[in-house]
Design a protein around this motif. Structure first.
Motif, PDB file in Angstrom:
ATOM      1  N   HIS A  40       0.867  -1.175   0.000  1.00 41.61           N
ATOM      2  CA  HIS A  40       0.000   0.000   0.000  1.00 41.61           C
ATOM      3  C   HIS A  40       0.904   1.225   0.000  1.00 41.61           C
ATOM      4  O   HIS A  40       1.927   1.271   0.680  1.00 41.61           O
ATOM      5  CB  HIS A  40      -0.951   0.013   1.200  1.00 41.61           C
ATOM      6  N   LEU A  69     -11.673  -4.982   1.149  1.00 43.19           N
ATOM      7  CA  LEU A  69     -10.658  -4.348   1.997  1.00 43.19           C
ATOM      8  C   LEU A  69     -11.352  -3.450   2.999  1.00 43.19           C
ATOM      9  O   LEU A  69     -12.244  -2.677   2.641  1.00 43.19           O
ATOM     10  CB  LEU A  69      -9.690  -3.525   1.136  1.00 43.19           C
ATOM     11  N   PHE A 109      -5.230  -1.599   7.616  1.00 44.92           N
ATOM     12  CA  PHE A 109      -5.614  -2.210   6.346  1.00 44.92           C
ATOM     13  C   PHE A 109      -5.913  -3.676   6.645  1.00 44.92           C
ATOM     14  O   PHE A 109      -5.024  -4.400   7.113  1.00 44.92           O
ATOM     15  CB  PHE A 109      -4.485  -2.126   5.318  1.00 44.92           C
ATOM     16  N   PHE A 167     -10.643  -0.449   5.799  1.00 47.19           N
ATOM     17  CA  PHE A 167      -9.728   0.530   6.394  1.00 47.19           C
ATOM     18  C   PHE A 167     -10.419   1.023   7.658  1.00 47.19           C
ATOM     19  O   PHE A 167     -11.378   1.794   7.616  1.00 47.19           O
ATOM     20  CB  PHE A 167      -9.469   1.682   5.424  1.00 47.19           C
ATOM     21  N   THR A 181      -6.721  -4.982  -6.305  1.00 43.40           N
ATOM     22  CA  THR A 181      -6.356  -3.609  -6.010  1.00 43.40           C
ATOM     23  C   THR A 181      -7.581  -2.784  -5.667  1.00 43.40           C
ATOM     24  O   THR A 181      -8.674  -3.020  -6.193  1.00 43.40           O
ATOM     25  CB  THR A 181      -5.633  -2.971  -7.215  1.00 43.40           C
ATOM     26  N   TYR A 191      -4.068   0.121  -2.443  1.00 43.48           N
ATOM     27  CA  TYR A 191      -3.745  -1.109  -1.714  1.00 43.48           C
ATOM     28  C   TYR A 191      -3.779  -2.274  -2.704  1.00 43.48           C
ATOM     29  O   TYR A 191      -4.704  -2.385  -3.524  1.00 43.48           O
ATOM     30  CB  TYR A 191      -4.752  -1.346  -0.594  1.00 43.48           C
ATOM     31  N   THR A 192      -2.778  -3.149  -2.619  1.00 42.23           N
ATOM     32  CA  THR A 192      -2.674  -4.290  -3.528  1.00 42.23           C
ATOM     33  C   THR A 192      -2.330  -5.540  -2.725  1.00 42.23           C
ATOM     34  O   THR A 192      -1.471  -5.507  -1.841  1.00 42.23           O
ATOM     35  CB  THR A 192      -1.593  -4.055  -4.589  1.00 42.23           C
ATOM     36  N   ARG A 223       5.954   2.678   4.625  1.00 42.27           N
ATOM     37  CA  ARG A 223       4.523   2.808   4.398  1.00 42.27           C
ATOM     38  C   ARG A 223       3.751   2.621   5.701  1.00 42.27           C
ATOM     39  O   ARG A 223       2.769   1.915   5.759  1.00 42.27           O
ATOM     40  CB  ARG A 223       4.043   1.812   3.351  1.00 42.27           C
TER      41      ARG A 223
END
Length: 487
Positions: free
Chosen positions: A302, A370, A411, A372, A397, A345-346, A334
């Motif tokens: 990320h 995802l 994350f 957050f 992603t 974000y990946t 990061r």
């Protein structure tokens, strides 16, 4: 020459390792008599061909599942036994400890052999219930083999199971007929999300005790889809437990036996066909021993978007040395972001498929998300599969803007689906507020121009007033001074 031999040896070792399951290849088989293993020779041969090292023990030999506190085996297979208990070495608590240490369990039952109380207690711990009658079996008067069970109807003929849900992959599909002789039905609890049926009984099947046929047929213990013939449980550490209600379906005699389905109503019996038990047994054992349905997490990254400064209230040239140091730290580890940053974000996912890794493909109705979050999620976003980043991974992603709230955020990708190992990846980062020198300068804000003109107008006016006052003395006072000097 030595380097060439070493390279060849490394390649061979890699080939051997790739043939094993994701958790190892040490398999312990516990059966009533070691001589009984000959009935399952094809099943053992398939396991050994896939890289498993099979050891055979009996309950009386008291096999040890642990050695110096660690698992002595990676997988455990329990076949029917005539013993009422399996002994202290295979107590329910010992087997549960084996599962807690990521060991996998395949349990095979049979109505011809009463289930030991050890296994009944073990299944109750998992919220899986067997019939109180130890001699009960599952029969179906409409879906049975008329060749081998023309009277008792206890050899069920079924098709491969359908997907459990539209968003769940089906690892047990296939063609052909499955024969399940002398099955023991299971009823799964409704409260545990870790349980999932692999193969359910038809709606016309029921479980009863043949010794009490008059009473049991009127009030059967369970009927239809309440009965699970093959059940599964995946614990929170992704260890797997599978209960096969018919151990006979794993025998050589039923791997390619010819069966003939009974006709429903006025229909004539179907043609004789060979069973697909061997291929189905491979899929069930492969899933249990984590050869399929195993997700692997690759690279997780990320970082700030490349065009993040265009959306920031401050220009990149206005960041002082302190902010530059913070930004440099952000790029290195990061771990620090700023509110209203644009972040990407990946995560890369692979799936272990028998002896190699393949890119993980989401079902069309499923979604990888995802979060957050701080205490509660501020964002819950769909991760989009972008492309296969290599031959064995898929990149997912998501891009979003960090909320206007500073603090400690996570994350998190929490992906739990039946028949797939669980993914719970969490990375903690700090979100800071704007630094003092990161706010826009006053002259860059058009709404502040009026106040700026007023301030500078006051300053200029005061300076002019002071200058005029200092260099503009009264004329009368000057003449009076000159008059006094003359006198």
């Amino acid at each position: 020459m030595r380097s060439l031999l070493a390279s060849l040896l490394a390649v061979c070792l890699m080939g051997v390792v790739s043939a094993l399951s994701a958790t190892g290849g040490r398999l312990l088989v516990v059966l009533d008599d070691v001589a009984d293993k000959d009935k399952y020779s094809q099943f053992w041969g398939d396991l050994q061909a896939r890289g498993f090292t099979v050891s055979y023990e009996t309950p009386k030999s008291e096999p040890a599942l642990f050695l110096h506190g660690d698992r002595a085996y990676d997988h455990l297979l329990l076949l029917p036994t005539r013993l009422k208990t399996l002994g202290p070495s295979l107590a329910p608590s010992i087997i549960l400890d084996f599962v807690k240490q990521s060991g996998n369990l395949l349990l095979a039952l049979s109505s011809n052999t009463p289930t030991p109380t050890t296994l009944v207690s073990l299944l109750l711990e998992l919220d899986i219930h067997l019939s109180p009658d130890r001699n009960s079996l599952v029969v179906d008067h409409f879906n049975h083999d008329i060749t081998s069970a023309s009277e008792q109807h206890d050899v069920l003929l079924l098709t491969h199971p359908a997907p459990l849900r539209s968003d769940v992959k089906n690892y047990f599909s296939g063609d052909g007929v499955l024969a399940l002789p002398h099955s023991v039905g299971q009823v799964l609890g409704n409260t545990s999300p870790l349980l999932a049926p692999i193969l359910k009984a038809p709606s016309t099947a029921y479980s009863y005790n043949p010794k009490e046929e008059a009473d049991s047929s009127e009030e059967p213990w369970a009927t239809g889809n309440q009965l699970s013939l093959i059940s599964s449980m995946q614990s929170r550490n992704s260890a797997r437990i599978t209960i096969v209600g018919s151990s006979e379906m794993l025998e050589d005699a039923w791997f390619a036996a010819e069966v003939q389905a009974s006709g429903s109503g006025d229909q004539s019996p179907g043609p004789k066909v060979k069973t697909a038990n061997r291929e189905f047994a491979k899929k069930v054992s492969g899933w249990t021993f984590q050869e399929i349905g195993v997700l692997k997490v690759g690279r997780i990254a990320h970082a700030l978007n490349g065009g993040d400064d265009a959306h920031s209230p401050v220009n990149a040239t206005q960041i002082d040395s302190v902010s530059q140091r913070v930004g440099a730290a952000m790029e290195l580890d990061r771990k620090i972001y700023r509110i209203k940053n644009d972040v990407t974000y990946t995560i890369e996912l692979s799936e272990h498929h028998w002896d190699h890794l393949i890119p993980y493909v989401l079902p069309t109705t499923d979604s990888l998300q995802l979060e957050f979050s701080m205490l509660d999620p501020y964002h819950r976003l769909h991760l989009t599969p972008t492309k296969a980043s290599s031959t064995n991974t898929t990149s997912f992603t998501a891009t979003f803007r960090i909320p206007d709230q500073h603090g400690i955020f996570n994350f998190r990708v929490n992906y739990k689906r039946p028949f797939l190992t669980y993914i719970d990846e969490k990375d903690t980062v700090t979100v800071r507020h704007f630094a003092h020198d990161e706010w826009p300068r006053s002259w860059a804000i058009s709404g502040a121009w009026v106040w700026i003109v007023g301030v500078w107008g006051t300053v200029v006016g005061w300076a002019l007033f002071v200058g005029v006052w200092l260099y503009s003395a009264p004329a009368e006072e000057e003449e009076r001074r000159k008059g006094k000097k003359v006198q």
